[in-house]
Scaffold this motif. Structure first.
Motif, PDB file in Angstrom:
ATOM      1  N   ALA A  32       0.829  -1.209   0.000  1.00  0.00           N
ATOM      2  CA  ALA A  32       0.000   0.000   0.000  1.00  0.00           C
ATOM      3  C   ALA A  32       0.861   1.256   0.000  1.00  0.00           C
ATOM      4  O   ALA A  32       0.610   2.210  -0.742  1.00  0.00           O
ATOM      5  CB  ALA A  32      -0.920  -0.008   1.219  1.00  0.00           C
ATOM      6  N   GLU A  33       1.912   1.258   0.835  1.00  0.00           N
ATOM      7  CA  GLU A  33       2.812   2.409   0.902  1.00  0.00           C
ATOM      8  C   GLU A  33       3.539   2.590  -0.430  1.00  0.00           C
ATOM      9  O   GLU A  33       3.741   3.720  -0.902  1.00  0.00           O
ATOM     10  CB  GLU A  33       3.819   2.224   2.035  1.00  0.00           C
ATOM     11  N   ALA A  34       3.952   1.478  -1.032  1.00  0.00           N
ATOM     12  CA  ALA A  34       4.685   1.553  -2.298  1.00  0.00           C
ATOM     13  C   ALA A  34       3.805   2.091  -3.416  1.00  0.00           C
ATOM     14  O   ALA A  34       4.244   2.923  -4.220  1.00  0.00           O
ATOM     15  CB  ALA A  34       5.225   0.168  -2.670  1.00  0.00           C
ATOM     16  N   GLN A  35       2.555   1.636  -3.488  1.00  0.00           N
ATOM     17  CA  GLN A  35       1.658   2.136  -4.531  1.00  0.00           C
ATOM     18  C   GLN A  35       1.386   3.627  -4.353  1.00  0.00           C
ATOM     19  O   GLN A  35       1.460   4.408  -5.304  1.00  0.00           O
ATOM     20  CB  GLN A  35       0.339   1.377  -4.524  1.00  0.00           C
ATOM     21  N   ALA A  36       1.116   4.038  -3.116  1.00  0.00           N
ATOM     22  CA  ALA A  36       0.830   5.446  -2.846  1.00  0.00           C
ATOM     23  C   ALA A  36       2.043   6.333  -3.114  1.00  0.00           C
ATOM     24  O   ALA A  36       1.901   7.506  -3.470  1.00  0.00           O
ATOM     25  CB  ALA A  36       0.358   5.619  -1.400  1.00  0.00           C
ATOM     26  N   GLY A  37       3.256   5.757  -2.949  1.00  0.00           N
ATOM     27  CA  GLY A  37       4.476   6.527  -3.126  1.00  0.00           C
ATOM     28  C   GLY A  37       5.088   6.449  -4.502  1.00  0.00           C
ATOM     29  O   GLY A  37       6.230   6.872  -4.693  1.00  0.00           O
ATOM     30  N   GLY A  38       4.345   5.890  -5.469  1.00  0.00           N
ATOM     31  CA  GLY A  38       4.848   5.860  -6.834  1.00  0.00           C
ATOM     32  C   GLY A  38       5.637   4.616  -7.196  1.00  0.00           C
ATOM     33  O   GLY A  38       6.398   4.626  -8.165  1.00  0.00           O
ATOM     34  N   GLY A 231       9.088   6.007   7.878  1.00  0.00           N
ATOM     35  CA  GLY A 231       8.189   5.374   8.842  1.00  0.00           C
ATOM     36  C   GLY A 231       8.011   3.897   8.579  1.00  0.00           C
ATOM     37  O   GLY A 231       8.015   3.084   9.514  1.00  0.00           O
ATOM     38  N   GLN A 232       7.893   3.513   7.292  1.00  0.00           N
ATOM     39  CA  GLN A 232       7.767   2.100   6.937  1.00  0.00           C
ATOM     40  C   GLN A 232       9.033   1.332   7.273  1.00  0.00           C
ATOM     41  O   GLN A 232       8.979   0.186   7.741  1.00  0.00           O
ATOM     42  CB  GLN A 232       7.452   1.958   5.447  1.00  0.00           C
ATOM     43  N   ALA A 233      10.205   1.938   7.054  1.00  0.00           N
ATOM     44  CA  ALA A 233      11.473   1.276   7.373  1.00  0.00           C
ATOM     45  C   ALA A 233      11.558   0.968   8.861  1.00  0.00           C
ATOM     46  O   ALA A 233      11.924  -0.144   9.262  1.00  0.00           O
ATOM     47  CB  ALA A 233      12.644   2.149   6.938  1.00  0.00           C
ATOM     48  N   PHE A 234      11.209   1.942   9.695  1.00  0.00           N
ATOM     49  CA  PHE A 234      11.261   1.731  11.145  1.00  0.00           C
ATOM     50  C   PHE A 234      10.227   0.706  11.584  1.00  0.00           C
ATOM     51  O   PHE A 234      10.506  -0.161  12.421  1.00  0.00           O
ATOM     52  CB  PHE A 234      11.051   3.056  11.874  1.00  0.00           C
ATOM     53  N   GLY A 276       6.213  -6.981  -3.323  1.00  0.00           N
ATOM     54  CA  GLY A 276       5.981  -6.093  -4.453  1.00  0.00           C
ATOM     55  C   GLY A 276       5.955  -6.847  -5.769  1.00  0.00           C
ATOM     56  O   GLY A 276       5.129  -6.566  -6.656  1.00  0.00           O
ATOM     57  N   ILE A 277       6.863  -7.831  -5.906  1.00  0.00           N
ATOM     58  CA  ILE A 277       6.903  -8.652  -7.116  1.00  0.00           C
ATOM     59  C   ILE A 277       5.620  -9.468  -7.262  1.00  0.00           C
ATOM     60  O   ILE A 277       5.142  -9.725  -8.373  1.00  0.00           O
ATOM     61  CB  ILE A 277       8.136  -9.581  -7.085  1.00  0.00           C
ATOM     62  N   ILE A 278       5.056  -9.862  -6.142  1.00  0.00           N
ATOM     63  CA  ILE A 278       3.802 -10.628  -6.171  1.00  0.00           C
ATOM     64  C   ILE A 278       2.616  -9.724  -6.498  1.00  0.00           C
ATOM     65  O   ILE A 278       1.789 -10.030  -7.364  1.00  0.00           O
ATOM     66  CB  ILE A 278       3.569 -11.329  -4.816  1.00  0.00           C
ATOM     67  N   ILE A 279       2.525  -8.593  -5.820  1.00  0.00           N
ATOM     68  CA  ILE A 279       1.316  -7.765  -5.887  1.00  0.00           C
ATOM     69  C   ILE A 279       1.193  -7.014  -7.202  1.00  0.00           C
ATOM     70  O   ILE A 279       0.151  -7.097  -7.892  1.00  0.00           O
ATOM     71  CB  ILE A 279       1.286  -6.772  -4.713  1.00  0.00           C
ATOM     72  N   PHE A 280       2.206  -6.264  -7.610  1.00  0.00           N
ATOM     73  CA  PHE A 280       2.034  -5.338  -8.733  1.00  0.00           C
ATOM     74  C   PHE A 280       1.893  -6.025 -10.088  1.00  0.00           C
ATOM     75  O   PHE A 280       1.015  -5.642 -10.878  1.00  0.00           O
ATOM     76  CB  PHE A 280       3.152  -4.299  -8.715  1.00  0.00           C
ATOM     77  N   SER A 292      -7.577   0.504  -4.886  1.00  0.00           N
ATOM     78  CA  SER A 292      -6.680   0.825  -3.768  1.00  0.00           C
ATOM     79  C   SER A 292      -6.091  -0.458  -3.209  1.00  0.00           C
ATOM     80  O   SER A 292      -6.771  -1.475  -3.102  1.00  0.00           O
ATOM     81  CB  SER A 292      -7.469   1.549  -2.669  1.00  0.00           C
ATOM     82  N   VAL A 293      -4.804  -0.414  -2.845  1.00  0.00           N
ATOM     83  CA  VAL A 293      -4.216  -1.568  -2.198  1.00  0.00           C
ATOM     84  C   VAL A 293      -3.987  -1.277  -0.719  1.00  0.00           C
ATOM     85  O   VAL A 293      -3.044  -1.748  -0.109  1.00  0.00           O
ATOM     86  CB  VAL A 293      -2.892  -2.013  -2.866  1.00  0.00           C
ATOM     87  N   GLU A 294      -4.842  -0.443  -0.159  1.00  0.00           N
ATOM     88  CA  GLU A 294      -4.834  -0.248   1.289  1.00  0.00           C
ATOM     89  C   GLU A 294      -4.979  -1.604   1.940  1.00  0.00           C
ATOM     90  O   GLU A 294      -5.737  -2.452   1.485  1.00  0.00           O
ATOM     91  CB  GLU A 294      -5.984   0.689   1.682  1.00  0.00           C
ATOM     92  N   GLY A 295      -4.208  -1.807   3.009  1.00  0.00           N
ATOM     93  CA  GLY A 295      -3.992  -3.126   3.582  1.00  0.00           C
ATOM     94  C   GLY A 295      -5.190  -4.059   3.618  1.00  0.00           C
ATOM     95  O   GLY A 295      -5.172  -5.142   3.027  1.00  0.00           O
TER      96      GLY A 295
END
Length: 458
Positions: A32-38, A231-234, A276-280, A292-295
């Motif tokens: 979800a974070e990756a899609q929203a962030g481009g 934030g996602q990294a932490f 990411g390789i699975i989802i996109f 939307s790929v919100e969780g």
């Protein structure tokens, strides 16, 4: 005095520690974070933060745990007796237990979907629908999601199943419980991920999904993307929760902390990339890129739509929700261990007593979390239901504060040469990265964490 429990092997140590980091944050939140962030733009920033900040902060928590040989509160009291830095550990304890309360509910959802996939009930009422009728399938799975999440008894029963499963494993102890279960579950998780990667890459149109995920458009890197990536990294590395301090207290003295942090962070990153390789490619192949790929929607609506379009629908669905349940179990075990270790080390409780003291109240708190999404949804705390309040309070407030205080403590307050001694195993190793880590922990990490806090709220 009772001897401190230790992991029995290097493989078990890594498996348990990776299991504590790899969880729903990678499988659920990262796409979800990756899609929203481009897509690739987010991935690049995320990787930079994992290696630039995540590993040094992880090493810091490892040093505290192994050097202090106690729980998240006790390490600060041992290293700085008479001072109030133990409050940092107390906040970590609070954040981990808040997360545990709603994580158990989410793990119950994953178990419910695993069961519904195994029995075929998840897809049974859609037998009359055309495979191409995406609107009808989406409506069906949205209805089922609300049924499985918001109804009173179903989610509660599955949450209780996961609580009991956690209790059984945790009562067996560090070696026979956590380490042994991690040695089993982590290989299962990676095998399932590889299977789904292979399937996703074999789908028509997969290349377009890979392009979105791996071909960065640097113009999409904005301050918001950077904040979300940090934030996602932490979050995905379990920083600021007390987990890594607790687990590293079980490390043998000869453990190489820097190498362990690099391995754990790399495997955690690998899981995120594999998701990411699975989802996109999958979303691209089935024309679901506009969704939307919100969780919650991704896992319980969009992916079941994908499975409908694949042969052996129930098999693929069962394997995926098995993967998710494994990730949920390794996450909840590690989060629970933070408080259990506190009662064992600090309150001098026996293992079984500490486990019961921590786990049994979850039947109450997790029940409140679950019901707050349904019949008690009108009861609000600062405009949020109890589930969302705990999520926001822990992840957006407590975790960055604990990470900030931990860096300040190790950078300025801890005993002289403490971090250096831990990184070099008291001089038996050469640590070329120590000056860099010290600089990051003292000057870079606290500033960026503080920036996240200010950016989120102001």
């Amino acid at each position: 005095m009772k001897e401190k429990a230790k992991f029995a092997s290097k493989v078990g140590l890594v498996a348990a520690t990776v299991g504590s980091a790899v969880g729903l944050g990678n499988v659920w939140r990262f796409p979800a974070e990756a899609q929203a962030g481009g897509g690739a733009a987010f991935l690049v920033v995320y990787i930079v933060f994992v290696f630039l900040l995540g590993i040094p902060v992880m090493v810091s928590e490892f040093a505290l745990g192994r050097g202090g040989q106690s729980d998240a509160v006790g390490v600060f009291q041992k290293l700085s007796p008479g001072k109030k830095w133990y409050i940092t550990g107390s906040l970590a304890l609070l954040s981990s237990y808040c997360i545990l309360c709603f994580y158990m509910v989410v793990s119950g959802w994953t178990f419910e979907y695993l069961w519904q996939s195994l029995t075929g009930a998840l897809y049974k009422s859609g037998e009359v629908l055309s495979v191409n009728d995406t609107t009808a399938w989406k409506a069906l799975f949205t209805s089922k999601m609300h049924e499985y999440i918001e109804e009173s008894w179903g989610p509660l029963i599955n949450t209780y199943v996961m609580i009991v499963l956690n209790l059984v494993v945790l009562m067996l102890g560090v070696r026979k419980g956590i380490e042994r279960m991690s040695n089993i579950l982590m290989p299962v998780l990676f095998v399932l991920l590889m299977i789904f990667c292979f399937v996703a890459l074999s789908l028509p149109g997969a290349g377009e999904g890979l392009k979105f995920f791996f071909n960065p458009d640097f113009s999409k890197i904005t301050p918001t993307v950077m904040i979300d990536a940090l934030g996602q990294a932490f979050f995905s590395l379990s920083l600021g929760m007390g987990i890594l301090i607790t687990y590293s207290s079980y490390f043998p003295k000869e453990t190489k902390l820097t190498r362990t942090a690099l391995v754990v962070s790399s495997l955690d990153l690998l899981v995120a990339i594999m998701m990411g390789i699975i989802i996109f490619p999958t979303l691209m192949s089935f024309g679901l890129t506009d969704e939307s790929v919100e969780g919650t929607t991704l896992v319980f609506v969009t992916l079941p739509e994908v499975f409908v379009n694949m042969p052996w629908t129930e098999m693929w669905s069962s394997l995926f929700f098995l993967l998710l349940t494994v990730a949920a179990l390794t996450s909840t075990m590690s989060v629970a261990e933070v408080t259990i270790a506190f009662f064992e080390d600090h309150m001098k409780m026996r293992r079984v007593t500490a486990c019961l003291t921590v786990i049994l109240p979850l039947f109450v708190f997790s029940t409140i979390c679950s019901l707050s999404l349904g019949v008690w949804n009108d009861v609000k705390i600062f405009g949020m239901n109890f589930f969302d309040f705990l999520d926001t309070f822990a992840n957006n407030f407590l975790l960055p504060i604990v990470a900030f205080l931990t860096c300040v403590y190790l950078g300025y307050i801890a005993p002289k040469n403490f971090l250096k001694n831990e990184l070099t195993n008291n001089g038996t190793l050469t640590s070329r990265v120590y000056p860099l880590f010290k600089f990051i922990i003292r000057y870079i990490a606290p500033v960026l964490i503080l920036f996240i806090l200010l950016a989120r709220y102001f």
